[in-house]
Design a protein around this motif. Structure first.
Motif, mmCIF file in Angstrom:
data_model
loop_
_atom_site.group_PDB
_atom_site.id
_atom_site.type_symbol
_atom_site.label_atom_id
_atom_site.label_comp_id
_atom_site.label_asym_id
_atom_site.label_seq_id
_atom_site.Cartn_x
_atom_site.Cartn_y
_atom_site.Cartn_z
ATOM 1 N N GLU A 65 9.990 66.481 3.609
ATOM 2 C CA GLU A 65 10.589 64.829 3.424
ATOM 3 C C GLU A 65 11.825 64.449 4.353
ATOM 4 O OE1 GLU A 65 11.251 64.110 -0.461
ATOM 5 O OE2 GLU A 65 9.674 65.124 -1.511
ATOM 6 N N ARG A 66 12.570 65.260 4.998
ATOM 7 C CA ARG A 66 13.800 64.831 5.918
ATOM 8 C C ARG A 66 13.149 64.921 7.680
ATOM 9 N NH1 ARG A 66 18.424 64.356 2.520
ATOM 10 N NH2 ARG A 66 18.268 64.665 0.725
ATOM 11 N N SER A 67 11.888 65.465 7.926
ATOM 12 C CA SER A 67 11.819 65.472 9.197
ATOM 13 C C SER A 67 11.804 64.098 10.071
ATOM 14 C CB SER A 67 11.057 65.699 8.933
ATOM 15 O OG SER A 67 10.264 65.816 10.435
ATOM 16 N N PRO A 68 13.194 63.539 10.876
ATOM 17 C CA PRO A 68 13.082 62.618 11.761
ATOM 18 C C PRO A 68 11.909 62.250 12.283
ATOM 19 C CG PRO A 68 14.392 64.708 12.542
ATOM 20 C CD PRO A 68 13.539 65.003 11.411
ATOM 21 N N LEU A 69 10.730 63.743 12.669
ATOM 22 C CA LEU A 69 9.389 62.614 13.019
ATOM 23 C C LEU A 69 8.336 61.805 11.838
ATOM 24 C CD1 LEU A 69 8.387 66.108 13.868
ATOM 25 C CD2 LEU A 69 9.273 64.772 16.017
ATOM 26 N N ARG A 70 9.054 61.782 10.841
ATOM 27 C CA ARG A 70 8.667 61.070 10.054
ATOM 28 C C ARG A 70 8.746 59.245 11.083
ATOM 29 N NH1 ARG A 70 6.922 61.534 4.594
ATOM 30 N NH2 ARG A 70 6.860 63.744 3.778
ATOM 31 N N ALA A 71 10.149 58.788 10.951
ATOM 32 C CA ALA A 71 9.976 58.075 11.721
ATOM 33 C C ALA A 71 9.170 57.544 12.690
ATOM 34 C CB ALA A 71 10.940 58.281 11.912
ATOM 35 N N ASP A 72 8.938 58.319 13.557
ATOM 36 C CA ASP A 72 8.046 57.806 15.067
ATOM 37 C C ASP A 72 6.601 57.760 13.871
ATOM 38 O OD1 ASP A 72 9.441 58.557 16.506
ATOM 39 O OD2 ASP A 72 10.010 61.283 16.467
ATOM 40 N N LEU A 73 6.358 58.472 12.950
ATOM 41 C CA LEU A 73 5.142 58.542 12.249
ATOM 42 C C LEU A 73 4.994 57.072 11.253
ATOM 43 C CD1 LEU A 73 2.207 59.484 11.162
ATOM 44 C CD2 LEU A 73 3.360 60.682 9.061
ATOM 45 N N TYR A 74 6.271 56.384 10.887
ATOM 46 C CA TYR A 74 6.254 55.821 10.211
ATOM 47 C C TYR A 74 5.778 54.012 11.442
ATOM 48 C CZ TYR A 74 7.209 51.843 6.941
ATOM 49 O OH TYR A 74 7.287 50.529 6.019
ATOM 50 N N LYS B 240 16.005 53.736 2.416
ATOM 51 C CA LYS B 240 16.743 55.205 2.020
ATOM 52 C C LYS B 240 15.430 56.199 3.157
ATOM 53 C CE LYS B 240 16.464 53.177 -2.991
ATOM 54 N NZ LYS B 240 15.650 53.281 -4.678
ATOM 55 N N TRP B 241 14.076 56.347 2.901
ATOM 56 C CA TRP B 241 13.708 57.122 3.902
ATOM 57 C C TRP B 241 14.436 57.576 4.539
ATOM 58 C CZ3 TRP B 241 8.379 54.280 3.721
ATOM 59 C CH2 TRP B 241 7.952 54.709 2.645
ATOM 60 N N VAL B 242 14.997 56.054 6.081
ATOM 61 C CA VAL B 242 16.739 56.799 7.070
ATOM 62 C C VAL B 242 16.705 56.957 6.564
ATOM 63 C CG1 VAL B 242 16.889 55.480 8.711
ATOM 64 C CG2 VAL B 242 14.816 54.067 8.272
ATOM 65 N N SER B 243 17.788 57.377 5.531
ATOM 66 C CA SER B 243 18.818 58.241 5.297
ATOM 67 C C SER B 243 18.952 59.449 4.964
ATOM 68 C CB SER B 243 19.340 57.528 4.013
ATOM 69 O OG SER B 243 18.347 57.554 2.716
ATOM 70 N N GLN B 244 17.560 59.943 4.789
ATOM 71 C CA GLN B 244 17.336 61.423 4.346
ATOM 72 C C GLN B 244 16.455 61.691 5.997
ATOM 73 O OE1 GLN B 244 13.597 60.340 1.678
ATOM 74 N NE2 GLN B 244 15.294 61.002 0.259
ATOM 75 N N TRP B 245 16.226 60.817 6.721
ATOM 76 C CA TRP B 245 15.417 61.185 8.296
ATOM 77 C C TRP B 245 16.589 61.879 9.256
ATOM 78 C CZ3 TRP B 245 11.511 56.757 8.713
ATOM 79 C CH2 TRP B 245 10.331 57.334 7.559
ATOM 80 N N ASP B 246 17.614 60.804 8.599
ATOM 81 C CA ASP B 246 18.983 61.342 10.051
ATOM 82 C C ASP B 246 18.386 61.069 11.501
ATOM 83 O OD1 ASP B 246 21.869 61.843 10.483
ATOM 84 O OD2 ASP B 246 20.979 63.613 10.752
ATOM 85 N N ILE B 247 17.793 60.051 11.618
ATOM 86 C CA ILE B 247 17.597 59.784 13.089
ATOM 87 C C ILE B 247 18.934 58.843 13.760
ATOM 88 C CG2 ILE B 247 15.234 59.786 12.635
ATOM 89 C CD1 ILE B 247 15.776 56.577 12.724
ATOM 90 N N SER B 248 18.059 58.706 15.071
ATOM 91 C CA SER B 248 19.660 57.891 16.048
ATOM 92 C C SER B 248 19.795 57.196 15.562
ATOM 93 C CB SER B 248 19.503 58.343 17.886
ATOM 94 O OG SER B 248 18.161 57.782 17.659
ATOM 95 N N THR C 8 19.448 54.812 18.217
ATOM 96 C CA THR C 8 18.543 53.521 18.618
ATOM 97 C C THR C 8 17.240 53.604 18.512
ATOM 98 O OG1 THR C 8 19.524 54.480 20.632
ATOM 99 C CG2 THR C 8 17.410 54.129 21.006
ATOM 100 N N LYS C 9 16.794 55.025 17.543
ATOM 101 C CA LYS C 9 15.136 55.407 17.026
ATOM 102 C C LYS C 9 15.639 54.678 15.908
ATOM 103 C CE LYS C 9 13.115 58.481 17.777
ATOM 104 N NZ LYS C 9 12.609 60.643 17.429
ATOM 105 N N LEU C 10 16.547 54.514 15.157
ATOM 106 C CA LEU C 10 16.629 53.957 13.997
ATOM 107 C C LEU C 10 16.235 51.916 14.667
ATOM 108 C CD1 LEU C 10 17.607 52.097 10.702
ATOM 109 C CD2 LEU C 10 19.807 52.592 11.625
ATOM 110 N N GLN C 11 16.841 51.662 15.572
ATOM 111 C CA GLN C 11 16.090 50.116 15.748
ATOM 112 C C GLN C 11 15.528 49.765 16.641
ATOM 113 O OE1 GLN C 11 19.567 49.655 18.941
ATOM 114 N NE2 GLN C 11 20.982 49.758 17.630
ATOM 115 N N ASN C 12 14.829 50.269 16.534
ATOM 116 C CA ASN C 12 13.619 50.886 17.679
ATOM 117 C C ASN C 12 12.245 50.779 16.213
ATOM 118 O OD1 ASN C 12 11.286 51.170 19.139
ATOM 119 N ND2 ASN C 12 10.446 52.998 18.175
ATOM 120 N N LEU C 13 12.838 51.386 15.032
ATOM 121 C CA LEU C 13 11.534 51.209 14.088
ATOM 122 C C LEU C 13 12.439 49.824 13.547
ATOM 123 C CD1 LEU C 13 11.643 53.678 11.334
ATOM 124 C CD2 LEU C 13 11.830 51.091 10.037
#
Length: 268
Positions: free
Chosen positions: A3-12, A37-45, A47-52
Motif C-alpha cells: 500500500e505504501r509502494s511509490p510504484l502505486r503512483a505510476d500505476l495510478y 491520502k494515497w500520495v501521503s502514503q506513497w512518499d513520492i518526489s 516531481t512525480k507528484l506534479q506529474n500525477l
C-alpha cells in the motif's frame, strides 16, 4: 503491491491516462481528496507528484469536469515554491485558461496570490486574468480588440468571455446596493433594453446573486451577493458579521436561561 509502494503512483497515472484515452474518466470517479491520502502514503518526489496531478487535471478537463480540474490545478501550483516558480509557467498558464473557460467559475482573485501565477506578471495571460478579477467590460473589449489572435489561441470564446465579464460586473455593482434600476444595468452591462431581464435571469441561475425582479418599477431588488474579490475589507466585514452573530446568540442564550429560571421558581 504494498500500500505504501511509490510504484502505486505510476500505476495510478497509467490508469488515469488509459481512462482518458478510452473516454472513461467519469467511470474512474476521481476523488482528489482520496488521491491526496494515497500520495501521503506513497512518499513520492515532488516531481512525480506534479506529474500525477497534471495527468489528473488533463483527464478531468477532457472528461468535462472543469470544476474538479481547477481544484487539482491549484493543488499542482501549490507544490511550487519561490525557488522553482519559474518552472511552473506552463502549469500556471493552463490554470488561468481553465478558470477563464469554465462557465461556472467566477471568483478568480485567489489565483493572483499563487507564486507561479505571479511569475507571469507582464504577460498577456496575466493581464487578461487581472481584467477578469477586477476590470470592467470596456477594458476586456479593448483588450480583445488589441489581442484577438491571442485570445483565440487560448481556445476561449469571446462571447463566453463577454458573458462572464457581464456577470462579474453585475456582481460588483450589486455588492453595496439594495436595488438597481434597469437603466443602470443597461448602461453598465452594455445591453439592449430587451436583453435586460433575460440577463438578470441568467445571473440568478448562477446563484452568485439572490434578487427579485420588479417588472413594474423596472428595478432589481438585491437580497445578497458574493464578492467579486475577497480582500481585507471583506474579511473585516465578515468578522463584524460573525461577532454580531455571536453576540446575538449570547443574548438569546441569556434570555432562555432567565426564562428557564423563572419557570423553575414559579409555584406549581
Amino acid at each position: 503491491m504494498d500500500e505504501r509502494s511509490p510504484l502505486r503512483a505510476d500505476l495510478y497515472v497509467s490508469m488515469v491516462k488509459l481512462a482518458q484515452q478510452a473516454d472513461l474518466v467519469p467511470q474512474l470517479a476521481i476523488n482528489i481528496e482520496q488521491v491526496k491520502k494515497w500520495v501521503s502514503q506513497w512518499d513520492i518526489s515532488t516531481t512525480k507528484l506534479q506529474n500525477l496531478l497534471r495527468s489528473v487535471h488533463d483527464a478531468l478537463v477532457e472528461g468535462g469536469m472543469s470544476d474538479k480540474a481547477t481544484k487539482v490545478m491549484i493543488d499542482l501550483l501549490g507544490t511550487y515554491t519561490e525557488d522553482n516558480a519559474s518552472q511552473a509557467r506552463d502549469d500556471a498558464h493552463r490554470c488561468i485558461v481553465t478558470h477563464l473557460g469554465d462557465p461556472n467559475t467566477f471568483l478568480m482573485d485567489h489565483l493572483l496570490l499563487l507564486k507561479p501565477v505571479k511569475f507571469l506578471e507582464g504577460e498577456l495571460i496575466h493581464e487578461l486574468l487581472t481584467i477578469f478579477v477586477s476590470g470592467k467590460i470596456s477594458q476586456y473589449q479593448q483588450y480583445y480588440k488589441n489581442n484577438t489572435d491571442f485570445v483565440k489561441s487560448l481556445g476561449l470564446s469571446h462571447e463566453q468571455n463577454l458573458r462572464k465579464m457581464r456577470f462579474l460586473s453585475f456582481v460588483q455593482l450589486a455588492e453595496d446596493k439594495k436595488e438597481i434600476d434597469y437603466a443602470v444595468i443597461q448602461k453598465e452591462m452594455q445591453l439592449e433594453e430587451a436583453e435586460i431581464e433575460d440577463f438578470i435571469i441568467d445571473v440568478l441561475r448562477t446563484k452568485s446573486v439572490r434578487a427579485k425582479i420588479d417588472q413594474l418599477q423596472k428595478k432589481v431588488m438585491i437580497m445578497s451577493t458574493i464578492h467579486r474579490t475577497f480582500g481585507r475589507q471583506q474579511w473585516q466585514i465578515l468578522r463584524q458579521t460573525l461577532t454580531q452573530w455571536r453576540e446575538n446568540l449570547g443574548q438569546v442564550q441569556t434570555s432562555l436561561q432567565q426564562l428557564d429560571l423563572m419557570q423553575t421558581q414559579t409555584p406549581a
